[in-house]
Design a protein around this motif. Structure first.
Motif, mmCIF file in Angstrom:
data_model
loop_
_atom_site.group_PDB
_atom_site.id
_atom_site.type_symbol
_atom_site.label_atom_id
_atom_site.label_comp_id
_atom_site.label_asym_id
_atom_site.label_seq_id
_atom_site.Cartn_x
_atom_site.Cartn_y
_atom_site.Cartn_z
ATOM 1 N N THR A 166 35.207 27.230 38.626
ATOM 2 C CA THR A 166 35.516 28.066 39.425
ATOM 3 C C THR A 166 37.127 28.384 39.335
ATOM 4 O O THR A 166 37.769 27.132 39.214
ATOM 5 C CB THR A 166 35.087 28.119 40.911
ATOM 6 O OG1 THR A 166 36.114 29.430 41.458
ATOM 7 C CG2 THR A 166 35.391 26.905 41.505
ATOM 8 N N ILE A 167 37.635 29.285 38.983
ATOM 9 C CA ILE A 167 39.209 29.513 38.883
ATOM 10 C C ILE A 167 39.903 29.035 40.284
ATOM 11 O O ILE A 167 41.134 28.612 40.227
ATOM 12 C CB ILE A 167 39.824 30.662 38.357
ATOM 13 C CG1 ILE A 167 39.295 31.789 39.426
ATOM 14 C CG2 ILE A 167 39.044 31.328 37.116
ATOM 15 C CD1 ILE A 167 40.322 33.167 39.389
ATOM 16 N N ASP A 168 39.129 28.922 41.303
ATOM 17 C CA ASP A 168 39.564 28.603 42.664
ATOM 18 C C ASP A 168 39.995 27.283 42.877
ATOM 19 O O ASP A 168 40.846 27.075 43.686
ATOM 20 C CB ASP A 168 38.523 29.058 43.818
ATOM 21 C CG ASP A 168 38.385 30.784 43.488
ATOM 22 O OD1 ASP A 168 37.184 30.900 44.348
ATOM 23 O OD2 ASP A 168 38.864 31.259 42.859
ATOM 24 N N ARG A 170 40.282 35.979 35.320
ATOM 25 C CA ARG A 170 39.066 35.178 35.291
ATOM 26 C C ARG A 170 38.944 35.138 33.705
ATOM 27 O O ARG A 170 37.766 34.676 33.165
ATOM 28 C CB ARG A 170 37.933 36.265 35.909
ATOM 29 C CG ARG A 170 38.020 35.928 37.446
ATOM 30 C CD ARG A 170 36.803 34.974 37.736
ATOM 31 N NE ARG A 170 35.505 35.574 37.679
ATOM 32 C CZ ARG A 170 35.088 36.330 38.381
ATOM 33 N NH1 ARG A 170 35.529 36.488 39.686
ATOM 34 N NH2 ARG A 170 33.864 36.940 38.282
ATOM 35 N N MET A 175 44.190 35.457 42.882
ATOM 36 C CA MET A 175 42.898 35.016 43.550
ATOM 37 C C MET A 175 42.649 33.776 44.059
ATOM 38 O O MET A 175 43.776 33.306 44.361
ATOM 39 C CB MET A 175 41.962 35.125 42.246
ATOM 40 C CG MET A 175 41.341 36.521 42.048
ATOM 41 S SD MET A 175 40.008 36.459 40.800
ATOM 42 C CE MET A 175 39.282 38.252 41.122
ATOM 43 N N GLY A 176 41.426 33.317 44.591
ATOM 44 C CA GLY A 176 41.282 32.021 45.218
ATOM 45 C C GLY A 176 40.246 32.075 46.250
ATOM 46 O O GLY A 176 40.143 31.089 46.689
ATOM 47 N N HIS A 177 39.803 33.350 46.416
ATOM 48 C CA HIS A 177 38.739 33.428 47.532
ATOM 49 C C HIS A 177 39.382 32.948 48.864
ATOM 50 O O HIS A 177 40.421 33.512 49.111
ATOM 51 C CB HIS A 177 37.588 32.725 47.074
ATOM 52 C CG HIS A 177 36.276 33.483 47.878
ATOM 53 N ND1 HIS A 177 35.186 32.348 48.274
ATOM 54 C CD2 HIS A 177 36.060 34.345 48.681
ATOM 55 C CE1 HIS A 177 34.451 33.110 48.779
ATOM 56 N NE2 HIS A 177 34.789 34.337 49.010
ATOM 57 N N ARG A 180 24.615 36.306 40.282
ATOM 58 C CA ARG A 180 24.315 35.636 41.886
ATOM 59 C C ARG A 180 22.775 36.311 41.959
ATOM 60 O O ARG A 180 22.417 37.203 41.726
ATOM 61 C CB ARG A 180 25.158 36.230 43.045
ATOM 62 C CG ARG A 180 26.625 35.857 42.539
ATOM 63 C CD ARG A 180 27.748 36.297 43.512
ATOM 64 N NE ARG A 180 29.112 35.670 43.537
ATOM 65 C CZ ARG A 180 30.180 36.175 42.942
ATOM 66 N NH1 ARG A 180 29.850 37.208 42.139
ATOM 67 N NH2 ARG A 180 31.181 35.413 42.849
ATOM 68 N N HIS A 194 41.139 40.592 38.388
ATOM 69 C CA HIS A 194 40.015 39.820 37.535
ATOM 70 C C HIS A 194 40.749 39.355 36.345
ATOM 71 O O HIS A 194 40.193 38.869 35.562
ATOM 72 C CB HIS A 194 38.876 40.708 37.364
ATOM 73 C CG HIS A 194 38.098 40.503 38.584
ATOM 74 N ND1 HIS A 194 38.152 41.076 39.805
ATOM 75 C CD2 HIS A 194 36.976 39.989 38.781
ATOM 76 C CE1 HIS A 194 37.351 41.001 40.583
ATOM 77 N NE2 HIS A 194 36.184 40.214 40.067
ATOM 78 N N GLU A 224 44.661 35.510 47.787
ATOM 79 C CA GLU A 224 44.078 36.991 48.339
ATOM 80 C C GLU A 224 43.308 36.607 49.687
ATOM 81 O O GLU A 224 43.387 37.384 50.363
ATOM 82 C CB GLU A 224 43.051 37.373 47.384
ATOM 83 C CG GLU A 224 42.071 36.246 47.078
ATOM 84 C CD GLU A 224 40.831 36.602 46.180
ATOM 85 O OE1 GLU A 224 40.750 38.006 45.968
ATOM 86 O OE2 GLU A 224 40.152 35.870 45.599
HETATM 87 O O1 F6P Z 1 35.293 32.745 42.873
HETATM 88 C C1 F6P Z 1 36.156 33.138 41.899
HETATM 89 C C2 F6P Z 1 36.497 34.522 42.237
HETATM 90 O O2 F6P Z 1 37.504 34.802 41.142
HETATM 91 C C3 F6P Z 1 37.351 34.485 43.468
HETATM 92 O O3 F6P Z 1 38.665 34.109 43.304
HETATM 93 C C4 F6P Z 1 37.285 35.729 43.665
HETATM 94 O O4 F6P Z 1 37.706 36.345 45.113
HETATM 95 C C5 F6P Z 1 35.701 36.310 43.564
HETATM 96 O O5 F6P Z 1 35.571 35.338 42.416
HETATM 97 C C6 F6P Z 1 35.720 37.631 43.070
HETATM 98 O O6 F6P Z 1 34.346 37.751 43.071
HETATM 99 P P1 F6P Z 1 33.664 38.930 42.126
HETATM 100 O O7 F6P Z 1 33.879 38.578 40.518
HETATM 101 O O8 F6P Z 1 32.127 38.974 42.528
HETATM 102 O O9 F6P Z 1 34.476 40.320 42.500
#
Ligand code: F6P
Length: 322
Positions: free
Chosen positions: A127-129, A255, A171-173, A74, A252, A225
């Protein structure tokens, strides 16, 4: 403007299938006589000139690998005008005529800024979301679901043995789309998502009691989440039903892993579509899966769309799972 050199980067949270998209970008560019630069670590790499020449052989074996060979990060500096100016200057210095940016909404906002500065850009949703409004599908979603399913199928064995309830956080933000997809696929007793309120008595406790009357001796509760409170939900379930309950936060692991066929094919189609859009003289676009096809649309229009919630999946979770 003719395109002679394309840059490709990955940004934001990584997703299985990003490598397949990179591979498709490189192969499609090279097949059209266009050189390709891999930009490492997202927009940080662009600002710092952290690049690597990529040819058709550079991406051999990439299709099956999770993660991103270009790393991701980021980038706060890119949110500043001086950071964006430096990125535009680097593009000119490196001869980058077009940029493919693979990631989520934040990635597309960066691509929009570059496009306004005269660099042709196309975004690829990864994105997995699966929470990007302009597309029905984002790279990584299916693989993340299958990874969660593999874990949940293992959980089911031990929940059956002990006649327990498993509360699984996925996950899913801030989106519940991944949770609903997983919930349907694993036959959960209930799915809790941030977009919808829940009546614990009706939606969980009564369902479990009914299930036990019909000799269902174990239960899987999927919690997005963004809904949170998995531990409190487990405690409430035990107190209300007497069923022993355990909590698993998948985190994670969702991911990683080798992308599924669906992600490999989507990523390949989207990577090729992004390069073809640049070669057609388009800019400020994002490719998207719409009505079973791959299209491209204006980034500003895409970013202006309201958050996406797959209501059809929600209806299915209400009608078919117990
Ligand atoms: O946006 C993808 C994601 O895996 C979300 O599902 C999760 O909340 C977030 O990224 C976690 O972010 P980081 O990898 O920075 O902890």
């Amino acid at each position: 403007m003719s395109i002679n050199r394309i840059g490709v980067l990955t940004s934001g949270g990584d997703a299985p299938g990003m490598n397949a998209a990179i591979r498709a970008v490189v192969r499609t560019a090279r097949a059209n006589g266009v050189s390709c630069l891999g930009i490492r670590r997202g927009y940080n790499g662009l600002i710092n000139g952290d690049v690597v020449e990529l040819d058709a052989r550079s991406v051999d074996g990439l299709l099956v690998k999770g993660g991103t060979m270009l790393y991701t990060a980021r980038c706060e500096e890119f949110k500043t005008e001086e950071g964006q100016k430096r990125a535009r200057d680097i593009c000119r210095y490196l001869g980058i005529d077009g940029l493919v940016a693979i990631g989520g909404d934040g990635t597309f906002r960066g691509a929009l800024d570059l496009s306004r500065g005269g660099v042709s850009t196309v975004g690829i949703p990864a994105t997995i979301d699966n929470d990007i409004a302009c597309t029905r599908y984002t790279i990584g979603y299916d693989t993340a679901c299958n990874t969660a399913l593999d874990a949940i199928d293992r959980l089911r064995d031990t929940m059956q043995s002990h006649e327990r309830c498993s509360v699984v956080e996925v996950m899913g933000h801030r989106s519940g789309n991944l949770a609903m997809y997983v919930g349907i696929a694993c036959g959960a007793t209930a799915v809790l998502v941030p977009e919808k309120s829940v009546d614990m008595e009706r939606d969980i406790f009564d369902r479990m009691r009914d299930g036990r009357i019909h000799h269902r001796n174990h239960h899987i509760i999927i919690v997005a989440e963004g809904f949170g409170h998995a531990d409190a939900i487990a405690k409430d379930i035990h107190e209300a039903t007497g069923v022993e309950t355990r909590v698993t936060v998948l985190g994670h692991v969702q991911r990683g892993g080798s992308p599924t066929a669906r992600d490999r094919v989507n990523a390949t189609q989207m990577g090729a579509a992004a390069v073809n859009a640049l070669l057609a003289g388009k800019t400020n676009r994002v490719v998207a899966a719409v009505n079973d096809g791959i299209v491209d649309l204006d980034i500003e229009e895409a970013l202006a769309l309201p958050p996406v919630f797959h209501e059809d999946l929600y209806v299915t979770t209400r009608q078919t799972i117990l």
